[in-house]
Design a protein around this motif. Structure first.
Motif, short mmCIF file in Angstrom:
data_model
loop_
_atom_site.label_atom_id
_atom_site.label_comp_id
_atom_site.label_asym_id
_atom_site.label_seq_id
_atom_site.Cartn_x
_atom_site.Cartn_y
_atom_site.Cartn_z
N UNK A 117 85.80 -52.63 16.91
CA UNK A 117 85.54 -53.34 15.68
C UNK A 117 85.48 -54.59 16.04
N UNK A 118 84.44 -55.50 16.11
CA UNK A 118 84.49 -56.56 16.82
C UNK A 118 84.45 -57.76 15.69
N UNK A 119 85.48 -58.59 15.66
CA UNK A 119 85.75 -59.72 14.75
C UNK A 119 85.97 -60.92 15.69
N UNK A 120 86.32 -62.05 14.78
CA UNK A 120 86.48 -63.26 15.42
C UNK A 120 87.19 -63.52 16.81
N UNK A 190 75.34 -52.11 25.48
CA UNK A 190 75.00 -52.92 24.16
C UNK A 190 76.09 -52.64 23.20
N UNK A 191 77.12 -52.05 23.44
CA UNK A 191 78.48 -52.01 22.56
C UNK A 191 78.67 -53.47 22.35
N UNK A 192 78.80 -54.11 23.46
CA UNK A 192 79.11 -55.46 23.24
C UNK A 192 78.32 -56.53 22.51
N UNK A 193 78.76 -57.44 21.81
CA UNK A 193 78.04 -58.36 21.10
C UNK A 193 77.00 -58.98 21.88
N UNK A 194 75.78 -59.47 21.25
CA UNK A 194 74.90 -60.31 21.88
C UNK A 194 75.34 -61.52 22.67
N UNK A 195 76.32 -62.05 21.93
CA UNK A 195 76.81 -63.32 22.59
C UNK A 195 77.56 -63.24 23.89
N UNK A 196 77.91 -62.00 24.14
CA UNK A 196 78.77 -61.57 25.51
C UNK A 196 77.75 -60.92 26.51
N UNK A 197 77.20 -59.88 26.02
CA UNK A 197 76.35 -59.06 26.81
C UNK A 197 75.15 -59.64 27.51
N UNK A 198 74.65 -60.53 26.94
CA UNK A 198 73.22 -61.23 27.69
C UNK A 198 74.00 -62.41 28.73
N UNK A 199 74.67 -63.28 27.82
CA UNK A 199 75.36 -64.38 28.72
C UNK A 199 76.23 -64.06 29.82
N UNK B 405 70.77 -52.26 15.65
CA UNK B 405 69.93 -52.14 16.69
C UNK B 405 69.79 -50.73 17.29
N UNK B 406 70.77 -49.87 16.95
CA UNK B 406 70.72 -48.47 17.59
C UNK B 406 69.96 -47.51 16.84
N UNK B 418 66.84 -57.73 9.43
CA UNK B 418 67.93 -58.67 10.24
C UNK B 418 68.73 -57.62 10.89
N UNK B 419 68.52 -57.69 12.26
CA UNK B 419 69.08 -56.62 13.29
C UNK B 419 70.38 -57.02 13.75
N UNK B 420 71.28 -56.08 13.56
CA UNK B 420 72.67 -56.39 13.82
C UNK B 420 73.38 -55.31 14.91
N UNK B 421 74.21 -55.58 15.61
CA UNK B 421 74.98 -54.78 16.53
C UNK B 421 76.02 -53.71 15.53
N UNK B 422 75.99 -52.52 15.69
CA UNK B 422 76.72 -51.73 14.88
C UNK B 422 78.34 -51.87 14.87
N UNK B 423 78.63 -52.32 16.11
CA UNK B 423 80.21 -52.67 16.30
C UNK B 423 80.82 -53.99 16.02
#
Lengths: 483, 483
Positions: A117-120, A190-199, B405-406, B418-423
């Motif tokens: 459960x990814x939060x800040x 893809x489990x990782x948030x977009x701000x991690x997995x691409x960069x 996105x899943x 609005x596409x979101x990461x489920x985690x």
């Protein structure tokens, strides 16, 4: 001064304060990567940048801004530079972001409907990862500032982004980044948030060469790049990624064992264990206290095989664990669960047919591999698993190797080991029975063949391959056409 | 007689014995696949083979060996053939092998270090799968024995191997096999034992066309074939697999909604719910009692957004669940966990700001989508998710769609939702706030655009695509060169 600069999070030695003198003194670090990389440093006579872990490490870093001479510790002409990180940043980088989030994601250990459960907190973890990686890059560039034609070898998943910070500081100097872990499929990444997995992938691609132990991880990495990095052109066939005019080679470079490591640590089982085993046949499962090592299923397979076969019933099983990262919840739960299933099997058998030994003694691990009649490594997923090679080389009782297809090592040893699915208890039990009931001449032939294959993967070959891939990366033109 | 023969595990109607007359009478089946496929049968006027589920089904099967006329039930000129399976075989096939093992594996739901643990029960489950699939093949061939140029449409993951048993019975007749689920990466598919994962793919490849809802599943399927089927030649670019001279086309065929389904089930929220919502803005999460639907994280995101934004604080959230397969442990645990987190948020808020409604009423689902001010579908992984399309079409309050996105649906709706990461709870909370605070003209423009895109995916288009892919599969030559 050597022109090779090596970075690993953990140094081969962690300093501790001597209780009597109050002075820092070195102790050998836990952790497989550090010891392998120590042998690499020894072989290359390199300069080495690592994180200061302990207070004594911090003190040594203050005293030796120009690096610590490792000669007195038996690592000739290598210098060690210890980096002092800000405590909270390092905590977020190490305990949270890498040892927990990245480790679990890369090994597919989440029970996805409950976690993560990814939060800040994750964003702060990622920022700590970036900060720490940038600090490594600056230290590497500083250390190399007077070297002609420096080469940078950056080891393991904690430092995957160092290349991107290092590149602008060192221009066209060659950079290799090696991950000792598996690499996951694009869906798992893809489990990782977009701000991690691409960069993270984009930053890693600033290296000239990215290395893994197995082709399977190379393929997965390329799929992840295709899924996350816009504008990347990928050749799966050549193992190359092109972004604009920049090319990164992504390569499988298998490592089997470190000859010097095997030489300097004499195998010994110890009197108490020898008495417990006696003349019985012995199954050995060896690994860290890490759920990927899959000991509970190994115990389950041994119990199932015991019920079906007299040879297994007369045998004993040693589960040898190195205590590792027990502050991570899932590692502690894994140790508890392993204890629970062993106790259940022993209670049911009415004797201690399985024993758990929790100990960081490398000599004891090697001793148990030497004494084994069957080596059982059933990891769920494992970047390589050096134990498979070390056991094949050290063992002189013609032990079978039962090896999981989830290990990178299965690519090198697949034809000379009994390859099993780590989730299939039946198949593992069958392999145990077959391995313990093999005709002696067959067992000898198989283990001789396997030793011959394992011996083909010594550390110097692996290190040379890293350097030669770096040299080949000089090729001026991409083989990947523009999109 | 129609020349199209359709197979699904579940029929659109399950018969039950009338308490008064003791005679079988039809009731609408639960389950999304059956209702979509019912509309497909309606559209094609097809012959339909399904499993007899209830005792009354068995009785109907005995009474109507030449098929049941569905005309009186509003499905014109379709005939339904109900298959009677041996009870234990069907139990192993249905409750264990497909609803539990395959479902969890395909959706990546295992906590891999604890489960699965494959033992001999899995082999029996696989044999039951083979037996049941063979029975379907024989029934299809029998039903089609007098048809000229029959076409076979075989739907969903329970029947993936039917093609291989059907092929020798029907020669060159065209066979399509469609899976409504995602397809997992090669690493995830590897969880299954070798005696399942290779043979299942090989058997599926006896079809001329294999269909999925999304390109991502096609890619994963092709990777799994490469990993498990020796001698298969794969064109990722063309979506084709060649084994010897036989070619299978693997295709993405998106489905959005069934127009007749939307017409015949009037949306209604019901008086009590309407009172509870009042004039407040409403967030709707809709799905089965299935962990892939990810309601606990949706509730967590709503709670996080509530704390940060007044518009969300003034809103309410409806979690609408269709009870489904609650005999599967993980489904029951998912329902419990959803209840627990909703209760915690409500207790903390001091009011019932979130309500769970557990009900199979389709009209109520459609009514809640129509009433929504934001539709929130955050599935971990979802073959398609028709609700995303249905909600976009039915809603007349310019509701935003927050979509994972899943979901396969993200391929069709990615540019208009609005596409979101489920985690990622943070990202979902941000999307809720943004969606509920959008300027009215912006909201209207977005929802108009989305409705226009969603309307491009009606059921007839999907069915026509299946048939046209089958016709195209007549092409005599492979485009894939021999290895």
């Amino acid at each position: 001064m050597s022109n090779i600069f090596l970075a690993t999070k953990r140094a081969p030695f962690e300093y501790e304060l001597d209780a009597t003198t109050g002075q820092p003194r070195p102790a050998i670090s836990a952790g497989g990567t550090a010891s392998v990389v120590a042998d690499q440093a020894q072989y290359l006579r390199t300069n080495w940048i690592s994180s200061a872990m302990s207070e004594a490490d911090q003190e040594m870093a203050r005293r030796h801004p120009d690096g610590i001479d490792l000669g007195p510790l038996g690592i000739e002409t290598s210098r060690l530079f210890l980096l002092r990180h800000e405590a909270q940043t390092f905590e977020r980088f190490q305990h949270f972001f890498t040892a927990d989030v990245l480790w679990r994601t890369i090994h597919g250990l989440w029970e996805t409907w409950r976690a993560p459960n990814f939060e800040s907190s994750l964003r702060r973890g990622w920022e700590a990862y970036e900060t720490t990686n940038e600090q490594f890059a600056r230290a590497l560039a500083d250390a190399a500032s007077r070297a002609a034609d420096p080469l940078f070898l950056i080891h393991d998943y904690q430092l995957l982004c160092v290349s991107s910070y290092l590149r602008p500081l060192v221009g066209a100097s060659k950079i290799l980044s090696f991950s000792h872990l598996p690499w996951p499929s694009a869906d798992t990444w893809r489990i990782l948030p977009s701000y991690v997995r691409g960069p993270m992938l984009e930053r890693a691609l600033a290296a000239d060469v990215i290395g893994f132990f197995a082709h399977r991880w190379v393929w997965n990495f390329l799929c992840c790049v295709e899924d996350n990095v816009q504008g990347a052109r990928i050749s799966y066939h050549n193992g190359e990624v092109a972004i604009g005019r920049r090319i990164t080679r992504v390569r499988a470079m298998p490592l089997g064992y470190s000859p010097s490591s095997l030489r300097t640590r004499p195998p010994q089982l110890g009197e108490e264990l020898e008495q417990w085993v006696g003349s019985r046949r012995l199954v050995v499962h060896a690994g860290r206290t890490d759920p990927i090592k899959n000991a509970p299923r190994a115990v389950g397979a041994f119990a199932a095989a015991r019920e079906r076969d007299d040879a297994v019933q007369a045998a004993r099983m040693l589960v040898k664990m190195n205590p590792n990262r027990l502050y991570v919840d899932v590692n502690a739960a894994y140790l508890d669960e392993t204890r629970r299933v062993i106790d259940a099997v022993n209670a049911n058998a009415g004797e201690e047919c399985i024993r758990l030994v929790l100990d960081n003694d490398v000599g004891l691990t090697l001793g148990s591999l030497a004494r084994a009649d069957l080596i059982f490594l059933n990891s769920i997923l494992d970047g390589q698993n050096l134990t498979a090679f070390e056991g094949s080389i050290l063992n002189d009782r013609h032990a079978d190797l039962v090896l999981s297809e989830g290990c990178g090592a299965a690519e090198a040893l697949g034809d000379v080991a009994a390859i099993i699915n780590p989730f299939n208890i039946d198949e593992q039990a069958d392999a145990l029975i077959e391995g313990l009931t093999r005709a002696p001449e067959d067992a000898q032939m198989r283990s001789d063949r396997r030793r011959a294959v394992a011996l083909e993967y010594p550390l110097p070959r692996w290190v040379d391959q890293q350097l030669s891939e770096l040299r080949l990366s000089d090729a001026p033109e991409s083989t990947i056409p523009s999109a």
